[in-house]
Write an enzyme that holds these catalytic residues in place. Structure first.
Site, mmCIF file in Angstrom:
data_model
loop_
_atom_site.group_PDB
_atom_site.id
_atom_site.type_symbol
_atom_site.label_atom_id
_atom_site.label_comp_id
_atom_site.label_asym_id
_atom_site.label_seq_id
_atom_site.Cartn_x
_atom_site.Cartn_y
_atom_site.Cartn_z
ATOM 1 N N HIS A 1 0.834 -1.203 0.000
ATOM 2 C CA HIS A 1 0.000 0.000 0.000
ATOM 3 C C HIS A 1 0.876 1.263 0.000
ATOM 4 O O HIS A 1 0.725 2.144 -0.854
ATOM 5 C CB HIS A 1 -0.908 -0.012 1.238
ATOM 6 C CG HIS A 1 -1.769 1.203 1.367
ATOM 7 N ND1 HIS A 1 -3.077 1.234 0.947
ATOM 8 C CD2 HIS A 1 -1.506 2.440 1.837
ATOM 9 C CE1 HIS A 1 -3.580 2.438 1.167
ATOM 10 N NE2 HIS A 1 -2.645 3.196 1.712
ATOM 11 N N GLU A 2 1.809 1.323 0.944
ATOM 12 C CA GLU A 2 2.671 2.520 1.022
ATOM 13 C C GLU A 2 3.557 2.628 -0.213
ATOM 14 O O GLU A 2 3.907 3.730 -0.644
ATOM 15 C CB GLU A 2 3.505 2.506 2.308
ATOM 16 C CG GLU A 2 2.692 2.454 3.608
ATOM 17 C CD GLU A 2 1.583 3.492 3.721
ATOM 18 O OE1 GLU A 2 1.667 4.547 3.058
ATOM 19 O OE2 GLU A 2 0.603 3.242 4.458
ATOM 20 N N HIS B 1 1.800 4.596 -2.784
ATOM 21 C CA HIS B 1 1.964 6.042 -2.534
ATOM 22 C C HIS B 1 3.363 6.486 -2.968
ATOM 23 O O HIS B 1 3.537 7.537 -3.583
ATOM 24 C CB HIS B 1 1.805 6.342 -1.037
ATOM 25 C CG HIS B 1 0.392 6.303 -0.537
ATOM 26 N ND1 HIS B 1 -0.607 7.078 -1.062
ATOM 27 C CD2 HIS B 1 -0.183 5.593 0.471
ATOM 28 C CE1 HIS B 1 -1.748 6.837 -0.411
ATOM 29 N NE2 HIS B 1 -1.514 5.938 0.519
ATOM 30 N N GLU C 1 -4.546 8.027 -2.875
ATOM 31 C CA GLU C 1 -5.028 6.751 -2.344
ATOM 32 C C GLU C 1 -5.392 5.780 -3.469
ATOM 33 O O GLU C 1 -5.264 4.563 -3.306
ATOM 34 C CB GLU C 1 -6.229 7.008 -1.425
ATOM 35 C CG GLU C 1 -6.639 5.846 -0.562
ATOM 36 C CD GLU C 1 -5.594 5.429 0.488
ATOM 37 O OE1 GLU C 1 -4.581 6.140 0.671
ATOM 38 O OE2 GLU C 1 -5.798 4.379 1.112
HETATM 39 ZN ZN ZN Z 1 -2.926 5.300 1.897
#
Ligand code: ZN
Length: 523
Positions: A287-288, A291, A317
């Protein structure tokens, strides 16, 4: 290279005189000032990263003072009269500007207005409060003591309302908080999207949890225990590198709450490790990484101007969720990484077939804690926080009454009631630094991720086969072109329209959930 530099070399009409100043040096000077402001902003971010990764507990007050001092310098740079004069001159001669330059000027004007309308004293007070708030939240959560957090949260709500008033949003404070994270978003629009989503989600969750497969998925996930941290660290490093994260321009560390900060050539991600929850750190890291890939893909030469900035929290996101869910929970992805996971953890994975492992990866199970939620039930958590924030800002709900309101809403929306505030109202870090109106962006990011995914599949139907071969390059290059290198040109709503040809809506997301989870659990 960006259009404005190319045109500068041609020596076109943009050199016309403007109140004693030509557009070319005015634009160059504006860019220099914006970059300096940006550099100061990255110093503040680095202080924040260090605070969550390295700071000894006794350093909290000192860090609050450092935050306040840097925020003051940053604010002075962002609100410098010289920026206002340059913007005025450039706006008067806008005919001589390229479209990219006009974009930079328009966004710089918006940011400048925001900076100049906030008094320096307010900015200092807010920065110090935000740092203190974080430590108060850590203590309150550890002690499961909401009462100790009440004054902090009351102060944060008050500061948020004052900020909205300074910027001309009196009476529409929550709309201001939404717009701050995703321009153009309103309470009414979010209400409509969430209403539609909730209608689709609740029966889907019910069908999945009633399915006999739900028990098998849970049993499979329960088998994944005893994964030493060092092995997990090696595995997630390989996986995040494989999908494209550049460790020459970033790093990953450990923090209580995973996050990603920094930009360009210095992106800081964090994760956390639990020996008995290896999938938690893996998916938090992916997830990170999503980003981080976005930040690494922004045009570095334009850092500090709208051409080098991200397009808002929902777009951010959408990037993290697309890699975390659409990609890293796909069969193609697991065909590639499963052998490596088994090689690193032979005894821990021995009891599971490939299909069982895939079920564990796609376990759907309502949970009290948002960051532990699967992607099917996740948005119910966002809807819950949106309901709480709306009521906090309308005055319908007092801070001290939050725990009871939270429990009731959690029972109604998520279907579970927390027995502690630690697992309820205190679970998330966001309110500790006044980040209200931020949660809805998570959900909008999920909707956008699904729309982008289907667009990518239309253009490249064999994507999952490429994942199975460990090749993620097409998808990353496509996202770079369509999203990352666009900087702040398009907000989430416009980006959805431009890239996918459709308005942002829950349709693609619901289709995606039905296709992936319906196939696993219901059909
Ligand atoms: Zn996030």
């Amino acid at each position: 290279m960006a259009e404005w530099r190319q045109r500068a070399r041609l020596g076109d009409a943009r050199c016309s005189k403007l109140a004693g100043m030509t557009t070319e040096p005015a634009f160059a000077e504006l860019t220099t000032l914006l970059k300096r402001t940006h550099a100061l902003g990255t110093v503040a971010e680095l202080l924040g990263w260090d605070e969550q990764v390295n700071l000894p507990p006794g350093g909290a007050e000192q860090r609050a003072a450092q935050h306040a001092a840097v925020a003051e310098v940053h604010h002075a740079a962002a609100s410098a009269g010289r920026i206002g004069a340059l913007l005025g001159a450039l706006e008067a001669g806008a005919g001589g500007l390229t479209p990219d330059e006009r974009l930079v000027v328009a966004h710089a004007r918006k940011d400048y207005e925001r900076a100049t309308k906030l008094p320096a004293e307010f900015v200092r007070e807010k920065a110090a409060q935000s740092s203190r708030g974080y430590h108060a939240w850590v203590r309150a959560k550890a002690a499961d003591d909401f009462a100790s957090f009440v004054p902090v949260l009351e102060k944060n709500v008050e500061l948020a309302k004052r900020e909205a008033a300074y910027l001309g949003w009196s009476g529409r404070e929550y709309d201001y908080m939404l717009d701050k994270h995703d321009p153009g978003l309103t309470t009414v629009a979010v209400d409509r999207l969430f209403g539609e989503l909730k209608r689709e989600l609740v029966p889907l969750v019910r069908a999945i949890t009633a399915s006999p497969t739900a028990g098998r998925a849970k049993a499979a996930e329960t088998t994944l225990r005893g994964f030493p941290v060092e092995g997990q660290r090696a595995f997630l490093r390989e996986v995040t590198e494989l999908i494209g994260f550049d460790y020459e321009r970033g790093r990953i560390d450990v923090s209580l709450h995973p996050f990603c900060s920094g930009t360009g050539s210095d992106v800081r991600m964090t994760t956390r490790f639990k020996v008995d929850e290896p999938l938690d750190s893996l998916f938090a890291s992916i997830h990170e990484t999503g980003h981080g890939l976005y930040e690494q893909g922004l045009p570095a030469a334009q850092a500090g101007t709208a051409l080098g900035q991200h397009a808002g929290m929902a777009v951010h996101e959408s990037q993290s969720r697309l890699w975390e869910n659409q990609v890293a929970r796909s069969r193609g992805f697991w065909r590639n990484v499963e052998p490596r996971l088994r090689a690193l953890f032979p005894t821990q994975t021995a009891g599971l077939t490939g299909e069982e492992l895939y079920l564990a990866v796609n376990l759907v199970e309502p949970t009290l804690v948002r960051v532990e939620a699967d992607e099917v039930t996740y948005n119910l958590h966002i809807i819950l926080r949106f309901e709480m924030e709306k009521k906090l800002f309308s005055g319908e709900l007092a801070v001290r009454d939050l725990p009871a309101a939270w429990c009731a809403a959690s029972r109604e929306i998520v279907g579970l009631e927390p027995s502690t505030d630690r697992a309820g109202v205190l679970q998330d870090v966001h309110w500790s630094d006044g980040a209200f109106g931020y949660f809805p962006s998570y959900c909008l990011g999920n909707l956008l991720a699904a729309q982008l995914w289907y667009r990518a599949l239309t253009l490249r139907p064999g994507l999952e086969e490429e994942f199975a071969r460990g090749d993620f390059s097409w998808l990353l290059a496509w996202l770079r072109a369509e999203v990352h290198t666009q900087g702040r040109r398009f907000d989430a709503l416009e980006l959805a329209r431009r890239v996918t040809g459709e308005e942002l809506s829950p349709r693609a997301f619901v289709r995606y959930l039905r296709e992936r989870y319906g196939a696993l659990y219901v059909n």
